[in-house]
Motif scaffolding. Structure first.
Motif, short mmCIF file in Angstrom:
data_model
loop_
_atom_site.label_atom_id
_atom_site.label_comp_id
_atom_site.label_asym_id
_atom_site.label_seq_id
_atom_site.Cartn_x
_atom_site.Cartn_y
_atom_site.Cartn_z
N GLY A 10 63.96 1.23 62.68
CA GLY A 10 62.38 0.63 62.10
C GLY A 10 62.67 -0.08 60.78
N ALA A 13 59.54 0.02 55.24
CA ALA A 13 59.97 0.26 53.48
C ALA A 13 61.32 1.27 53.52
CB ALA A 13 59.13 0.83 52.85
N ALA A 14 61.08 2.24 54.26
CA ALA A 14 62.12 3.36 54.25
C ALA A 14 63.48 2.89 54.98
CB ALA A 14 61.98 4.80 55.02
N GLU A 35 64.14 -2.92 65.09
CA GLU A 35 62.68 -3.12 64.73
C GLU A 35 62.00 -3.21 66.28
OE1 GLU A 35 60.31 -2.12 62.52
OE2 GLU A 35 58.77 -2.97 63.97
N LYS A 36 60.92 -2.26 66.54
CA LYS A 36 60.27 -2.61 67.80
C LYS A 36 59.48 -3.64 67.81
CE LYS A 36 56.52 0.59 67.82
NZ LYS A 36 56.00 2.00 68.50
N SER A 47 50.57 -3.63 51.51
CA SER A 47 50.39 -2.60 50.60
C SER A 47 49.71 -3.00 49.26
CB SER A 47 51.63 -2.04 50.46
OG SER A 47 52.55 -2.83 49.62
N GLY A 48 48.90 -2.20 48.66
CA GLY A 48 48.53 -2.29 47.29
C GLY A 48 47.49 -3.48 47.27
N ASN A 53 52.06 -1.38 45.66
CA ASN A 53 52.17 -0.43 44.57
C ASN A 53 53.29 0.35 44.83
OD1 ASN A 53 49.88 2.52 44.04
ND2 ASN A 53 51.41 1.65 42.83
N VAL A 137 63.63 1.43 69.99
CA VAL A 137 64.50 2.50 70.58
C VAL A 137 63.66 3.59 71.40
CG1 VAL A 137 65.75 4.69 69.65
CG2 VAL A 137 66.03 2.34 68.18
N SER A 166 61.10 5.84 61.58
CA SER A 166 60.20 4.88 62.53
C SER A 166 58.70 5.07 62.06
CB SER A 166 60.29 5.54 63.79
OG SER A 166 60.43 6.75 64.01
N GLY A 167 58.24 5.56 60.86
CA GLY A 167 56.98 5.52 60.07
C GLY A 167 56.05 6.25 60.97
N ASP A 352 41.93 -0.40 54.54
CA ASP A 352 43.11 -0.50 55.46
C ASP A 352 44.30 0.33 55.37
OD1 ASP A 352 41.65 -1.65 57.45
OD2 ASP A 352 42.32 -3.87 56.88
N GLU A 383 57.80 8.17 56.37
CA GLU A 383 56.60 8.51 56.63
C GLU A 383 56.78 9.37 58.21
OE1 GLU A 383 53.17 5.83 56.06
OE2 GLU A 383 52.09 7.21 57.51
N GLY A 393 51.02 5.11 44.79
CA GLY A 393 52.32 4.64 44.91
C GLY A 393 53.32 5.68 45.48
N ASN A 395 53.44 7.21 48.46
CA ASN A 395 54.06 7.34 49.67
C ASN A 395 55.20 6.26 49.80
OD1 ASN A 395 52.23 8.88 51.57
ND2 ASN A 395 50.71 7.73 50.76
N PHE A 396 55.27 5.35 49.16
CA PHE A 396 56.58 4.56 48.85
C PHE A 396 57.49 5.40 48.08
CE2 PHE A 396 54.18 0.16 49.42
CZ PHE A 396 54.65 0.05 50.83
C1 LIG Z 1 47.22 -0.98 54.25
C2 LIG Z 1 48.16 -0.13 53.77
C3 LIG Z 1 48.45 -0.22 52.45
C4 LIG Z 1 49.47 0.45 51.95
N1 LIG Z 1 49.76 0.45 50.57
C5 LIG Z 1 50.48 1.43 49.84
C6 LIG Z 1 51.10 1.44 48.40
O1 LIG Z 1 50.60 0.19 47.77
N2 LIG Z 1 51.79 2.17 47.94
C7 LIG Z 1 52.22 3.30 48.60
O2 LIG Z 1 52.91 3.98 48.06
N3 LIG Z 1 51.73 3.35 50.12
C8 LIG Z 1 51.03 2.50 50.74
N4 LIG Z 1 50.80 2.65 51.76
C9 LIG Z 1 51.53 3.78 52.74
C10 LIG Z 1 52.91 3.06 52.91
O3 LIG Z 1 53.05 1.77 53.45
C11 LIG Z 1 53.91 3.89 54.00
O4 LIG Z 1 53.80 5.14 53.50
C12 LIG Z 1 55.26 3.37 54.18
O5 LIG Z 1 55.26 1.81 54.52
C13 LIG Z 1 56.03 4.20 54.94
O6 LIG Z 1 57.06 3.42 55.23
P1 LIG Z 1 58.13 4.00 56.51
O7 LIG Z 1 59.27 2.99 56.60
O8 LIG Z 1 58.28 5.36 56.81
O9 LIG Z 1 57.44 3.52 57.88
P2 LIG Z 1 56.73 2.03 58.36
O10 LIG Z 1 56.28 1.02 57.03
O11 LIG Z 1 55.43 2.29 59.21
O12 LIG Z 1 57.74 1.43 59.00
C14 LIG Z 1 58.19 2.06 60.40
C15 LIG Z 1 58.88 0.79 61.18
O13 LIG Z 1 59.42 1.47 62.27
C16 LIG Z 1 59.20 0.55 63.55
N5 LIG Z 1 59.18 1.61 64.73
C17 LIG Z 1 58.55 2.60 65.00
N6 LIG Z 1 59.12 3.09 66.17
C18 LIG Z 1 60.03 2.31 66.70
C19 LIG Z 1 61.28 2.35 67.63
N7 LIG Z 1 60.99 3.51 68.76
N8 LIG Z 1 62.05 1.48 67.57
C20 LIG Z 1 62.32 0.44 66.82
N9 LIG Z 1 61.43 0.62 65.73
C21 LIG Z 1 60.29 1.31 65.71
C22 LIG Z 1 57.60 0.39 63.29
O14 LIG Z 1 57.20 -0.86 64.02
C23 LIG Z 1 57.63 0.11 61.67
O15 LIG Z 1 57.98 -1.28 61.63
C24 LIG Z 1 50.18 1.77 52.73
C25 LIG Z 1 49.67 1.74 53.78
C26 LIG Z 1 48.88 0.78 54.57
C27 LIG Z 1 48.55 1.10 56.12
#
Ligand SMILES: Cc1cc2nc3c(=O)[nH]c(=O)nc-3n(C[C@H](O)[C@H](O)[C@H](O)COP(=O)(O)OP(=O)(O)OC[C@H]3O[C@@H](n4cnc5c(N)ncnc54)[C@H](O)[C@@H]3O)c2cc1C
Length: 410
Positions: A10, A13-14, A35-36, A47-48, A53, A137, A166-167, A352, A383, A393, A395-396
C-alpha cells in the motif's frame, strides 16, 4: 548488497511512513512499496480539504486515545512509543513545520497537502525505496524458513518481512489476502458521516429546519434515541440535515448502532448544550417582567433565525412580550430547546472524508511491535487495523504511530 527484502503493501500514508523509517534505520535493506492503483498517497492529497490535517495538538496520551472509538486501549501502548510530539519532531526533522489551529488541528505551515506528499516522495527517492504502482498483492504465504512469499498481479517476491498497510475498505473482498493468512476481520462499517433529515419533516408553521442551512450553534448536544450515545460541540444545520463536530463524533462512536438501525434513528438535540428544562425555565424567569418582544431576545447564544424557528414551533407570536409568556408555552419552548426530536433517514459522507470502522482484529496483533501473532514477520499499520478516530488529525496519527513501530521492529 541489500541483505534483506522488506515489502510494504500500500502506497498510502502508513505505507510511505513505514517504508521511509525502515530505509532510514536499515540502509542495507531493500524496501519495496507495492501499490495496486496507479496513484500514490491519494488520500493524503485530498485530506483536510487539500491541506492535510497531519495530527492534533493533544500531548496527553490519556486524552489522545479518547478520540478513537475503536482501538483506544491498544493505542495507549502505541502512543507511548511514538506520540504527537514525535510526529511533529519527525516532520520538523524533514524540514516541515506544522502549525496549530484554534481547534487544535495541526496542518503543514504551507496549508498544502502537496508539502507532505513531496516530502514522502523525496525521502523515498533519497533512500532508494522502490515503488511499484498497479501491482496488487494477491496472497501471502508463510514459508518454513520464516520468509513470506508475496504473490502479486505481476510477480512473486520472497520477503524477509511484510508490512501490510493496505488501508480501510468497506468491502471484505479487499481483505481476502489477509484473511487467507488466518487473520480475522472485524465487521466493516462506515464511520464519520452526517445525519440526513427527510424532506417531509415539517414542523407546522416553523417549516423544515433545513431551511436554516448554514446556521450553527457552538455548543449543542446530540443523542441517538434508545442508545447511550450523546456528544456535545458545534452543530451545523445543512441543506440535507445536521452536521458539525458533535454530529461527526456521534457518527463515529455510535457507528455500530446507526448501522444496526439502518441509519433510521430518532435524534434528539439539546440546543442549549447541557441544560435541563428546569434550568432553561429559570433563565426564562430572569425575563419574566420584561416588556421586550421575545423575538428580540434570543437566548443560549442561538442565532436569531433559529430562535424564531423555536418560537414558531412552540406557537409563540414574535410580538409576544416576555411578561405575557404563559406556563404552557414556557414549558413547550423549554422542552423544544432541550429535547428537539428529529427522525434520521440515511447518512451523507462528510466532505468525502470517511474512515472504516472494522479491520484486522486487534487481539491478533502484538502492539509492542505491530507484528502479527499469527504469522511471524508480518506487520500491520494504519487503517487496515480495526482502529479509527474522529476527525481532527487522529486517523493520520494512528497511521504515523503504528507505521513507525512496525518499521522499528522489522
Ligand atoms: C477525503 C478524506 C479526507 C481525509 N482527511 C483526513 C485528515 O485531514 N486527517 C486525518 O487524520 N485523516 C483524514 N482522513 C483519513 C485518512 O486519510 C486515513 O485514515 C489514512 O489515509 C489511512 O492511511 P493508510 O495508509 O492506512 O490507508 P490508505 O491511505 O487508504 O492507503 C492504503 C493503500 O493501499 C493500497 N492497497 C490496498 N490493497 C492493496 C493490495 N492488495 N495491494 C497493493 N496495494 C493495496 C490502496 O490502493 C491504498 O493506496 C481522510 C480520509 C478521506 C477519505
Amino acid at each position: 548488497m541489500k541483505n534483506k527484502l522488506i515489502i510494504v503493501i500500500g502506497g498510502g500514508a502508513a505505507g510511505f511512513f513505514a517504508a521511509i523509517n525502515v530505509a532510514e534505520k536499515h540502509p542495507g535493506y531493500r524496501v519495496i512499496i507495492l501499490e495496486k492503483s496507479d496513484k500514490l498517497l491519494s488520500k493524503v492529497r485530498i485530506s483536510g480539504g487539500g491541506r492535510c490535517n497531519v495530527t492534533n495538538h493533544c500531548f496527553d496520551v490519556n486524552e489522545l486515545v479518547k478520540n478513537y472509538p475503536r482501538g483506544n486501549k491498544e493505542l495507549k501502548q502505541v502512543f507511548s512509543q511514538f506520540d504527537v510530539e514525535d510526529t511533529i519532531a519527525w516532520f520538523k526533522n524533514k524540514g516541515i513545520e506544522l502549525k496549530t489551529e484554534r481547534d487544535d488541528r495541526m496542518f503543514p505551515e504551507t496549508d498544502d497537502s502537496e508539502t507532505i506528499i513531496n516530502c514522502f516522495l523525496r525521502q523515498a527517492e533519497k533512500r532508494n525505496i522502490e515503488i511499484c504502482t498497479q501491482e496488487e498483492v494477491l496472497s501471502l504465504t508463510f514459508l518454513e524458513n520464516k520468509k513470506i512469499e508475496v504473490k502479486t498481479s505481476k510477480q512473486t517476491y520472497l520477503a524477509d518481512a511484510v508490512i501490510c498497510s493496505s488501508g480501510g475498505h468497506n468491502a471484505i473482498k479487499n481483505y481476502k489476502f489477509i484473511k487467507d493468512t488466518g487473520h480475522t476481520i472485524s465487521q466493516l462499517i462506515p464511520s464519520l458521516f452526517t445525519i440526513n433529515l427527510p424532506e417531509s419533516q415539517l414542523s407546522g408553521k416553523a417549516g423544515n429546519i433545513k431551511e436554516l442551512m448554514g446556521l450553527s450553534v457552538q455548543n449543542a448536544t446530540v443523542r441517538v434515541e434508545k442508545t447511550k450515545h450523546q456528544y456535545s460541540g458545534p452543530v451545523l444545520i445543512t441543506h440535507w440535515g445536521l452536521s458539525g463536530p458533535a454530529v461527526l463524533k456521534l457518527s463515529a462512536f455510535a457507528a455500530k448502532d446507526f448501522h444496526d438501525l439502518d441509519y433510521n434513528a430518532g435524534i434528539i438535540v439539546n440546543w442549549t448544550g447541557d441544560m435541563n428544562e428546569e434550568k432553561v425555565k429559570a433563565v426564562f424567569n430572569e425575563h419574566a417582567n420584561s416588556k421586550t418582544f421575545m423575538v428580540n431576545t434570543p437566548l443560549f447564544d442561538l442565532p436569531k433565525r433559529l430562535w424564531e424557528y423555536f418560537l414558531n414551533k412552540a406557537d409563540i407570536a414574535f410580538q409576544k412580550p416576555w411578561i405575557e409568556l404563559g406556563k404552557k408555552q414556557q414549558n413547550k419552548l423549554a422542552q423544544l430547546l432541550t429535547s428537539d426530536a428529529y427522525q434520521m433517514k440515511g447518512k451523507t459522507t462528510f466532505k468525502d472524508e470517511f474512515v472504516t470502522s472494522g479491520g484486522v482484529n486487534l487481539k491478533e496483533i502484538d502492539f509492542k511491535t505491530m507484528q502479527s501473532k499469527i504469522v511471524p514477520n508480518l506487520f500491520f499499520c494504519g487503517e487496515v487495523l480495526d482502529i479509527d478516530g474522529i476527525t481532527g488529525g487522529f486517523n493520520f496519527q494512528n497511521a504515523w504511530s503504528t507505521a513507525w513501530i512496525a518499521a522499528d521492529n522489522v
